[in-house]
Design a protein around this motif. Structure first.
Motif, PDB file in Angstrom:
ATOM      1  N   LEU A   1      -0.108   0.520 -12.214  1.00  0.00           N
ATOM      2  CA  LEU A   1       1.354   1.454 -11.819  1.00  0.00           C
ATOM      3  C   LEU A   1       1.600   2.634 -10.500  1.00  0.00           C
ATOM      4  CD1 LEU A   1       2.931   1.642 -15.204  1.00  0.00           C
ATOM      5  CD2 LEU A   1       4.014   0.508 -13.185  1.00  0.00           C
ATOM      6  N   ALA A   2      -0.180   2.864 -10.809  1.00  0.00           N
ATOM      7  CA  ALA A   2      -0.890   3.872 -10.192  1.00  0.00           C
ATOM      8  C   ALA A   2      -1.087   3.017  -8.460  1.00  0.00           C
ATOM      9  CB  ALA A   2      -1.966   4.357 -10.911  1.00  0.00           C
ATOM     10  N   LEU A   3      -1.287   1.953  -8.737  1.00  0.00           N
ATOM     11  CA  LEU A   3      -1.667   0.955  -7.009  1.00  0.00           C
ATOM     12  C   LEU A   3      -0.598   0.857  -6.569  1.00  0.00           C
ATOM     13  CD1 LEU A   3      -4.351  -1.135  -8.158  1.00  0.00           C
ATOM     14  CD2 LEU A   3      -5.132   1.001  -6.723  1.00  0.00           C
ATOM     15  N   SER A   4       0.694   0.468  -7.184  1.00  0.00           N
ATOM     16  CA  SER A   4       2.209   0.440  -6.724  1.00  0.00           C
ATOM     17  C   SER A   4       2.232   2.020  -6.253  1.00  0.00           C
ATOM     18  CB  SER A   4       2.800  -0.500  -7.355  1.00  0.00           C
ATOM     19  OG  SER A   4       3.623   0.809  -8.445  1.00  0.00           O
ATOM     20  N   HIS A   5       2.297   3.466  -6.416  1.00  0.00           N
ATOM     21  CA  HIS A   5       2.611   4.060  -6.007  1.00  0.00           C
ATOM     22  C   HIS A   5       1.615   4.696  -4.930  1.00  0.00           C
ATOM     23  CE1 HIS A   5       5.636   3.199  -9.333  1.00  0.00           C
ATOM     24  NE2 HIS A   5       6.816   4.496  -8.617  1.00  0.00           N
ATOM     25  N   GLY A   6       0.221   4.460  -5.632  1.00  0.00           N
ATOM     26  CA  GLY A   6      -0.816   5.381  -3.543  1.00  0.00           C
ATOM     27  C   GLY A   6      -1.237   4.310  -3.661  1.00  0.00           C
ATOM     28  N   ASP A   7      -2.247   5.019  -2.703  1.00  0.00           N
ATOM     29  CA  ASP A   7      -3.489   4.673  -1.884  1.00  0.00           C
ATOM     30  C   ASP A   7      -4.404   4.188  -2.382  1.00  0.00           C
ATOM     31  OD1 ASP A   7      -1.498   4.867   0.515  1.00  0.00           O
ATOM     32  OD2 ASP A   7      -2.386   7.091   0.432  1.00  0.00           O
ATOM     33  N   LEU A   8      -5.241   3.468  -2.451  1.00  0.00           N
ATOM     34  CA  LEU A   8      -6.298   2.241  -2.610  1.00  0.00           C
ATOM     35  C   LEU A   8      -7.828   3.366  -3.264  1.00  0.00           C
ATOM     36  CD1 LEU A   8      -7.452  -0.292  -4.989  1.00  0.00           C
ATOM     37  CD2 LEU A   8      -8.745  -0.583  -3.239  1.00  0.00           C
ATOM     38  N   SER A   9      -7.887   4.272  -1.839  1.00  0.00           N
ATOM     39  CA  SER A   9      -8.870   5.208  -1.690  1.00  0.00           C
ATOM     40  C   SER A   9      -8.082   6.459  -2.722  1.00  0.00           C
ATOM     41  CB  SER A   9      -9.005   5.835  -0.247  1.00  0.00           C
ATOM     42  OG  SER A   9      -9.179   4.412   0.253  1.00  0.00           O
ATOM     43  N   ARG A  10      -6.818   6.811  -3.060  1.00  0.00           N
ATOM     44  CA  ARG A  10      -6.805   8.202  -3.797  1.00  0.00           C
ATOM     45  C   ARG A  10      -7.136   7.881  -5.411  1.00  0.00           C
ATOM     46  NH1 ARG A  10      -0.732  10.594  -3.409  1.00  0.00           N
ATOM     47  NH2 ARG A  10      -1.426  10.441  -0.874  1.00  0.00           N
ATOM     48  N   VAL A  11      -5.994   6.664  -5.977  1.00  0.00           N
ATOM     49  CA  VAL A  11      -6.676   6.266  -7.466  1.00  0.00           C
ATOM     50  C   VAL A  11      -7.422   5.636  -7.560  1.00  0.00           C
ATOM     51  CG1 VAL A  11      -5.361   4.329  -8.576  1.00  0.00           C
ATOM     52  CG2 VAL A  11      -4.523   4.903  -6.825  1.00  0.00           C
ATOM     53  N   GLU A  12      -8.411   5.462  -6.860  1.00  0.00           N
ATOM     54  CA  GLU A  12      -9.528   4.402  -7.040  1.00  0.00           C
ATOM     55  C   GLU A  12     -10.225   5.777  -8.038  1.00  0.00           C
ATOM     56  OE1 GLU A  12     -11.056   2.070  -8.420  1.00  0.00           O
ATOM     57  OE2 GLU A  12     -10.488   0.069  -7.252  1.00  0.00           O
ATOM     58  N   PRO A  13     -10.865   7.021  -7.700  1.00  0.00           N
ATOM     59  CA  PRO A  13     -11.503   7.893  -7.904  1.00  0.00           C
ATOM     60  C   PRO A  13     -10.971   8.657  -9.554  1.00  0.00           C
ATOM     61  CG  PRO A  13     -11.328   7.867  -5.946  1.00  0.00           C
ATOM     62  CD  PRO A  13     -10.649   7.504  -5.732  1.00  0.00           C
TER      63      PRO A  13
ATOM     64  N   ASP B   1      -9.181  -4.177  -7.935  1.00  0.00           N
ATOM     65  CA  ASP B   1      -7.850  -3.497  -7.440  1.00  0.00           C
ATOM     66  C   ASP B   1      -7.046  -3.426  -5.978  1.00  0.00           C
ATOM     67  OD1 ASP B   1      -7.833  -2.244  -9.903  1.00  0.00           O
ATOM     68  OD2 ASP B   1     -10.050  -0.954  -9.421  1.00  0.00           O
ATOM     69  N   ALA B   2      -7.529  -4.184  -5.360  1.00  0.00           N
ATOM     70  CA  ALA B   2      -7.349  -4.073  -4.169  1.00  0.00           C
ATOM     71  C   ALA B   2      -6.113  -5.099  -3.875  1.00  0.00           C
ATOM     72  CB  ALA B   2      -8.555  -4.440  -2.732  1.00  0.00           C
ATOM     73  N   LEU B   3      -6.939  -6.084  -4.677  1.00  0.00           N
ATOM     74  CA  LEU B   3      -5.801  -7.745  -4.515  1.00  0.00           C
ATOM     75  C   LEU B   3      -4.558  -7.485  -4.900  1.00  0.00           C
ATOM     76  CD1 LEU B   3      -8.666 -10.512  -4.313  1.00  0.00           C
ATOM     77  CD2 LEU B   3      -7.158  -9.727  -2.949  1.00  0.00           C
ATOM     78  N   THR B   4      -4.905  -6.429  -6.057  1.00  0.00           N
ATOM     79  CA  THR B   4      -3.420  -5.833  -7.258  1.00  0.00           C
ATOM     80  C   THR B   4      -2.788  -4.929  -6.274  1.00  0.00           C
ATOM     81  OG1 THR B   4      -4.758  -5.759  -9.213  1.00  0.00           O
ATOM     82  CG2 THR B   4      -2.884  -4.572  -9.025  1.00  0.00           C
ATOM     83  N   ARG B   5      -2.642  -4.574  -5.924  1.00  0.00           N
ATOM     84  CA  ARG B   5      -2.171  -3.382  -3.868  1.00  0.00           C
ATOM     85  C   ARG B   5      -1.311  -4.379  -4.125  1.00  0.00           C
ATOM     86  NH1 ARG B   5      -4.486   1.329  -0.692  1.00  0.00           N
ATOM     87  NH2 ARG B   5      -2.341   0.475   1.137  1.00  0.00           N
ATOM     88  N   VAL B   6      -2.229  -5.818  -2.812  1.00  0.00           N
ATOM     89  CA  VAL B   6      -2.084  -6.220  -1.928  1.00  0.00           C
ATOM     90  C   VAL B   6      -0.738  -7.251  -2.450  1.00  0.00           C
ATOM     91  CG1 VAL B   6      -1.827  -8.506  -0.806  1.00  0.00           C
ATOM     92  CG2 VAL B   6      -3.812  -6.747  -0.475  1.00  0.00           C
ATOM     93  N   SER B   7      -1.132  -7.438  -4.243  1.00  0.00           N
ATOM     94  CA  SER B   7       0.074  -8.066  -4.480  1.00  0.00           C
ATOM     95  C   SER B   7       1.205  -7.914  -5.216  1.00  0.00           C
ATOM     96  CB  SER B   7       0.113  -8.474  -5.903  1.00  0.00           C
ATOM     97  OG  SER B   7      -1.608  -9.671  -6.082  1.00  0.00           O
ATOM     98  N   SER B   8       1.374  -6.434  -5.064  1.00  0.00           N
ATOM     99  CA  SER B   8       2.288  -5.470  -5.614  1.00  0.00           C
ATOM    100  C   SER B   8       3.137  -4.513  -4.947  1.00  0.00           C
ATOM    101  CB  SER B   8       1.321  -3.987  -6.185  1.00  0.00           C
ATOM    102  OG  SER B   8       1.457  -3.996  -7.498  1.00  0.00           O
ATOM    103  N   SER B   9       2.700  -4.996  -3.661  1.00  0.00           N
ATOM    104  CA  SER B   9       3.108  -4.824  -1.875  1.00  0.00           C
ATOM    105  C   SER B   9       4.075  -6.134  -1.482  1.00  0.00           C
ATOM    106  CB  SER B   9       2.239  -4.658  -1.215  1.00  0.00           C
ATOM    107  OG  SER B   9       1.104  -3.436  -0.965  1.00  0.00           O
ATOM    108  N   LEU B  10       3.442  -7.125  -2.056  1.00  0.00           N
ATOM    109  CA  LEU B  10       4.093  -8.605  -1.297  1.00  0.00           C
ATOM    110  C   LEU B  10       5.353  -8.925  -2.437  1.00  0.00           C
ATOM    111  CD1 LEU B  10       1.612 -11.501  -1.475  1.00  0.00           C
ATOM    112  CD2 LEU B  10       3.230 -10.610   0.883  1.00  0.00           C
ATOM    113  N   ALA B  11       5.309  -8.556  -3.310  1.00  0.00           N
ATOM    114  CA  ALA B  11       6.595  -8.074  -4.999  1.00  0.00           C
ATOM    115  C   ALA B  11       7.224  -7.271  -4.419  1.00  0.00           C
ATOM    116  CB  ALA B  11       5.915  -7.913  -6.676  1.00  0.00           C
ATOM    117  N   GLU B  12       7.311  -6.858  -4.080  1.00  0.00           N
ATOM    118  CA  GLU B  12       8.494  -5.266  -3.476  1.00  0.00           C
ATOM    119  C   GLU B  12       8.752  -6.103  -2.323  1.00  0.00           C
ATOM    120  OE1 GLU B  12       5.981  -1.941  -3.360  1.00  0.00           O
ATOM    121  OE2 GLU B  12       5.735  -1.248  -5.666  1.00  0.00           O
ATOM    122  N   ASP B  13       8.050  -6.489  -1.164  1.00  0.00           N
ATOM    123  CA  ASP B  13       8.764  -6.545   0.531  1.00  0.00           C
ATOM    124  C   ASP B  13       9.055  -7.684   0.500  1.00  0.00           C
ATOM    125  OD1 ASP B  13       7.531  -4.443   0.893  1.00  0.00           O
ATOM    126  OD2 ASP B  13       5.642  -4.624   1.439  1.00  0.00           O
TER     127      ASP B  13
END
Length: 304
Positions: A63-75, A174-186
């Motif tokens: 959920l965090a990755l789907s709303h924000g950038d990876l470089s912000r969520v990872e820390p 985590d990076a691929l999760t963000r890619v998958s989330s973007s695919l599902a949304e778009d």
């Protein structure tokens, strides 16, 4: 919501790691790096509770990755060690002391410093095919190198290497999760299920889980969790900037703040991981474990 989801994910992940290690330390060493280890642990209620916490934590991280950038969520996810420390302190009865408080301040302050200095934000998703696969392959190569190195050192030196390899894989996951989330949304859920990323996420998750449990089995939590916690955000940020198009400030002042923030995070992680409150475990001597793969002080000919 990004910060709320990120902190909730970190809390549940930290709790899950402590419960998993308490269960995994009793597993026979002959099952190390074997899927038999996971099958054996599935019979242990404490381990299942830890896995349940980790799964829910992963959902919040998605959920965090789907709303924000990876470089912000990872820390933010790196703060799971703070929550692991709270539970470990409750179990051990140890006080934090100066080193514990220093670790807490460095970890939390480093996360804040990196986010403020870098101001991570999304950029163009297309970063070039060559760059994409170079970063992707480089991350996988680092994880493989860590595992191969772990198999050629003494048993007591394996946990941090195996945990770091798992952290690298989790960062890529985590990076691929963000890619998958973007695919599902778009493009919808159907388009996501036709892509390769969700299936590789499952492979990375299972492989990372096996590496983590093997690290937990081979030594105390303080030997593995710091490496795991430090490697995941570093790998995730590298993937975010490398092939997801994340952007951070690159002015001299911002770069200084970002580097100091990351250095503080890594230092805080290792200070907390080495703190007396972090459980040392009561793992049996590997020499007494039937079928253990080798003595803790035995090196392979290559390492000699």
């Amino acid at each position: 919501m990004i910060y709320l989801y990120g902190v909730l994910a970190a809390c549940l992940l930290g709790l899950g790691f402590v419960l998993q290690q308490h269960a995994a330390r009793e597993a026979p060493l002959k099952d190390m790096l074997s899927f038999r280890l996971l099958l054996d642990l599935m019979k242990v209620p404490l381990w299942l509770a830890g896995i349940g916490c980790m799964v829910v934590g992963q959902i919040f991280s998605v959920l965090a990755l789907s709303h924000g950038d990876l470089s912000r969520v990872e820390p933010l996810l790196a703060t799971n060690l703070l929550f692991a420390m709270v539970l470990a302190r409750w179990l051990s009865g140890e006080r934090l002391g100066w080193s514990g408080w220093a670790g807490v301040l460095l970890l939390s302050g480093g996360v804040a410093a990196f986010i403020v200095a870098g101001s991570p934000h999304s950029g163009p998703a297309h970063t070039g095919t060559l760059r994409h696969w170079l970063v992707f392959g480089g991350v996988l190569a680092i994880a493989l190198l860590l595992v191969l190195t772990a198999r050629h050192v003494r048993l007591v030196e394996e946990p941090p290497l195996l945990a770091a390899a798992a952290g690298v894989l989790y960062g890529l996951q985590d990076a691929l999760t963000r890619v998958s989330s973007s695919l599902a949304e778009d493009h919808g859920l159907g388009r996501m299920l036709l892509s390769w990323e969700p299936y590789l996420i499952v492979v990375l998750a299972v492989t990372g889980l096996l590496l983590v449990q093997s690290a937990f089995e081979a030594g105390p939590l303080r030997m593995s969790l710091p490496a795991l916690t430090a490697a995941e955000p570093l790998a995730g940020i590298a993937c975010g900037i490398g092939f997801l198009g994340d952007r951070i400030r690159v002015t001299p002042g911002a770069l200084t703040g970002e580097l100091l923030g990351l250095a503080a995070v890594v230092t805080g992680v290792f200070l907390l991981g080495r703190h007396p409150a972090m459980p040392t475990g009561s793992h049996k001597d590997p020499a007494e474990s039937t079928g253990s793969h080798r003595d803790p002080d035995e090196s392979t000919p290559e390492s000699d």
